[in-house]
Design an enzyme around this catalytic site. Structure first.
Site, mmCIF file in Angstrom:
data_model
loop_
_atom_site.group_PDB
_atom_site.id
_atom_site.type_symbol
_atom_site.label_atom_id
_atom_site.label_comp_id
_atom_site.label_asym_id
_atom_site.label_seq_id
_atom_site.Cartn_x
_atom_site.Cartn_y
_atom_site.Cartn_z
ATOM 1 N N SER A 1 0.852 -1.193 0.000
ATOM 2 C CA SER A 1 0.000 0.000 0.000
ATOM 3 C C SER A 1 0.886 1.241 0.000
ATOM 4 O O SER A 1 2.000 1.206 0.543
ATOM 5 C CB SER A 1 -0.875 0.014 1.254
ATOM 6 O OG SER A 1 -1.475 1.281 1.426
ATOM 7 N N TYR B 1 -1.591 -0.612 10.426
ATOM 8 C CA TYR B 1 -1.778 -1.038 9.036
ATOM 9 C C TYR B 1 -0.577 -0.610 8.196
ATOM 10 O O TYR B 1 -0.020 -1.413 7.439
ATOM 11 C CB TYR B 1 -3.070 -0.431 8.481
ATOM 12 C CG TYR B 1 -3.298 -0.747 7.017
ATOM 13 C CD1 TYR B 1 -3.750 -1.994 6.613
ATOM 14 C CD2 TYR B 1 -3.051 0.223 6.026
ATOM 15 C CE1 TYR B 1 -3.955 -2.284 5.273
ATOM 16 C CE2 TYR B 1 -3.254 -0.063 4.683
ATOM 17 C CZ TYR B 1 -3.705 -1.317 4.313
ATOM 18 O OH TYR B 1 -3.897 -1.598 2.980
HETATM 19 P P1 NAP Z 1 -11.254 -6.660 0.412
HETATM 20 O O1 NAP Z 1 -12.221 -6.543 -0.705
HETATM 21 O O2 NAP Z 1 -11.749 -6.512 1.822
HETATM 22 O O3 NAP Z 1 -10.498 -8.034 0.215
HETATM 23 C C1 NAP Z 1 -9.740 -8.630 1.224
HETATM 24 C C2 NAP Z 1 -9.608 -10.110 0.902
HETATM 25 O O4 NAP Z 1 -8.836 -10.740 1.928
HETATM 26 C C3 NAP Z 1 -10.957 -10.804 0.856
HETATM 27 O O5 NAP Z 1 -10.973 -11.746 -0.195
HETATM 28 C C4 NAP Z 1 -11.034 -11.512 2.196
HETATM 29 O O6 NAP Z 1 -11.818 -12.676 2.029
HETATM 30 C C5 NAP Z 1 -9.562 -11.844 2.429
HETATM 31 N N1 NAP Z 1 -9.299 -12.024 3.842
HETATM 32 C C6 NAP Z 1 -9.532 -11.148 4.858
HETATM 33 N N2 NAP Z 1 -9.206 -11.704 6.030
HETATM 34 C C7 NAP Z 1 -8.777 -12.967 5.761
HETATM 35 C C8 NAP Z 1 -8.312 -14.051 6.540
HETATM 36 N N3 NAP Z 1 -8.254 -13.966 7.884
HETATM 37 N N4 NAP Z 1 -7.949 -15.194 5.925
HETATM 38 C C9 NAP Z 1 -8.033 -15.315 4.584
HETATM 39 N N5 NAP Z 1 -8.451 -14.321 3.785
HETATM 40 C C10 NAP Z 1 -8.824 -13.162 4.366
HETATM 41 O O7 NAP Z 1 -10.091 -5.581 0.265
HETATM 42 P P2 NAP Z 1 -9.022 -5.288 -0.883
HETATM 43 O O8 NAP Z 1 -8.905 -3.836 -0.962
HETATM 44 O O9 NAP Z 1 -9.307 -6.070 -2.113
HETATM 45 O O10 NAP Z 1 -7.704 -5.832 -0.170
HETATM 46 C C11 NAP Z 1 -6.731 -6.630 -0.842
HETATM 47 C C12 NAP Z 1 -5.355 -6.140 -0.473
HETATM 48 O O11 NAP Z 1 -5.167 -4.824 -0.999
HETATM 49 C C13 NAP Z 1 -5.082 -6.032 1.021
HETATM 50 O O12 NAP Z 1 -3.794 -6.562 1.307
HETATM 51 C C14 NAP Z 1 -5.111 -4.540 1.285
HETATM 52 O O13 NAP Z 1 -4.335 -4.170 2.403
HETATM 53 C C15 NAP Z 1 -4.553 -4.022 -0.019
HETATM 54 N N6 NAP Z 1 -4.838 -2.609 -0.296
HETATM 55 C C16 NAP Z 1 -6.102 -2.171 -0.463
HETATM 56 C C17 NAP Z 1 -6.333 -0.821 -0.686
HETATM 57 C C18 NAP Z 1 -7.731 -0.265 -0.881
HETATM 58 O O14 NAP Z 1 -7.916 0.953 -0.771
HETATM 59 N N7 NAP Z 1 -8.720 -1.107 -1.171
HETATM 60 C C19 NAP Z 1 -5.263 0.090 -0.750
HETATM 61 C C20 NAP Z 1 -3.977 -0.393 -0.562
HETATM 62 C C21 NAP Z 1 -3.765 -1.735 -0.349
HETATM 63 P P3 NAP Z 1 -12.704 -13.417 3.162
HETATM 64 O O15 NAP Z 1 -13.404 -12.371 3.959
HETATM 65 O O16 NAP Z 1 -13.597 -14.292 2.337
HETATM 66 O O17 NAP Z 1 -11.721 -14.224 3.945
#
Ligand code: NAP
Length: 262
Positions: free
Chosen positions: A140, A153
């Site tokens: 991130s 985070y």
């Molecule tokens: P998201 O839609 O909430 O996706 C998160 C994913 O991680 C979901 O598939 C969730 O699936 C899985 N997950 C959460 N807890 C888990 C656990 N304990 N075990 C296994 N799987 C788990 O959010 P996203 O934005 O796509 O996030 C993906 C990555 O992008 C993350 O690493 C996040 O830090 C990074 N990121 C996001 C942003 C943003 O603004 N969206 C910005 C920078 C970085 P389940 O709930 O089905 O387990």
């Protein structure tokens, strides 16, 4: 390893991970999807099998559970078809450091750092042995900005950025490509899950645009891809300033400003 390698994606049930699944399926890669929500992954898998003609395996796992994490590690270690690993599962935590519970912080660190490095470790030796393979670590921009007030985070993501850069240096010469992807705010469920209304943020990227940009960086074999960064030269300047310090670190004596006044 197969000519079009299988891609294992963690956090594939929604957001960035689900979008990587869609895009890699579109490129003809078979998939292994990992997350906790099996029903959502089954639905995504059914669509991708149908529309893209790829095979999709579903691996339900809570990556904060050591036993379930070990199952995913074994799959990465043993399945020689897997040639690309998208290390994406992650979460955020709302509120300030003192308002966050110590247990919630522990769970966040387990998911965003321990699982990330254990899974990378599980796959890396096999990739090195074959002299091929790719690891995409989703970090991130917060990893570069303690000013954002997302202390834990951001610290977990700084771990991911550092690990990626270091592994790129260590594994790159052995034929293994390691990419850090640093999104800024992207429209996914991560915000709602951590108690933030995404619509209160000033600039938010659509998840398809984010992943498509990250894949351009992937195809170019960039070690670090920051899709929202308009001026790529700023990253180069930042890297150069950091590297300029390195040569000065080896010293037998403290800097002048730390010597006791006589
Ligand atoms: P998201 O839609 O909430 O996706 C998160 C994913 O991680 C979901 O598939 C969730 O699936 C899985 N997950 C959460 N807890 C888990 C656990 N304990 N075990 C296994 N799987 C788990 O959010 P996203 O934005 O796509 O996030 C993906 C990555 O992008 C993350 O690493 C996040 O830090 C990074 N990121 C996001 C942003 C943003 O603004 N969206 C910005 C920078 C970085 P389940 O709930 O089905 O387990």
């Amino acid at each position: 390893m197969a000519e079009i390698p299988t891609v294992l994606i963690t956090g594939a049930s929604s957001g960035i991970g689900a979008t990587y699944a869609d895009r890699f399926a579109g490129r003809g890669h078979n998939l292994v999807l990992v997350a906790r929500d099996k029903a959502r992954m089954e639905a995504l898998g059914a669509r991708l099998r149908d529309e893209k003609g790829v095979t999709v395996d579903i691996l339900q796992a809570d990556l904060t559970n050591p036993g379930e994490l070990a199952t995913v590690e074994s799959r990465l270690r043993d399945d020689s078809q897997i040639g690309i690993f998208v290390n994406n599962a992650g979460a955020s935590l709302g509120r300030t450091f003192v308002e966050q519970s110590t247990d919630d912080i522990g769970r966040l660190v387990a998911l965003n750092t321990t699982a990330v490095v254990r899974l990378a470790s599980a796959v890396a030796a096999r990739f090195v042995a074959t002299g091929a393979g790719a690891i995409i670590n989703i970090s991130s921009v917060v990893s570069l900005a303690p000013e954002f007030g997302m202390s834990v985070y951001g610290a977990t993501k700084a771990f991911v950025t550092f690990l990626s850069q270091a592994l790129s240096l260590e594994l790159g010469p052995k034929g293994v490509y390691v990419q850090a992807v640093l999104p800024a705010a992207t429209r996914t469920e991560i915000w709602e899950r951590s108690g933030v209304d995404v619509n209160t943020l000033s600039a938010v990227m659509d998840v398809g645009e984010l992943v498509d940009a990250a894949l351009i960086g992937f195809d170019r074999r960039e070690p670090v891809t920051i899709p929202p960064l308009q001026n790529a030269g700023q990253w180069d300047v930042y890297q150069a300033a950091r590297q300029a310090m390195i040569t000065g670190f080896a010293q037998s004596h403290a800097a002048e400003r730390y010597r006791a006044a006589n």
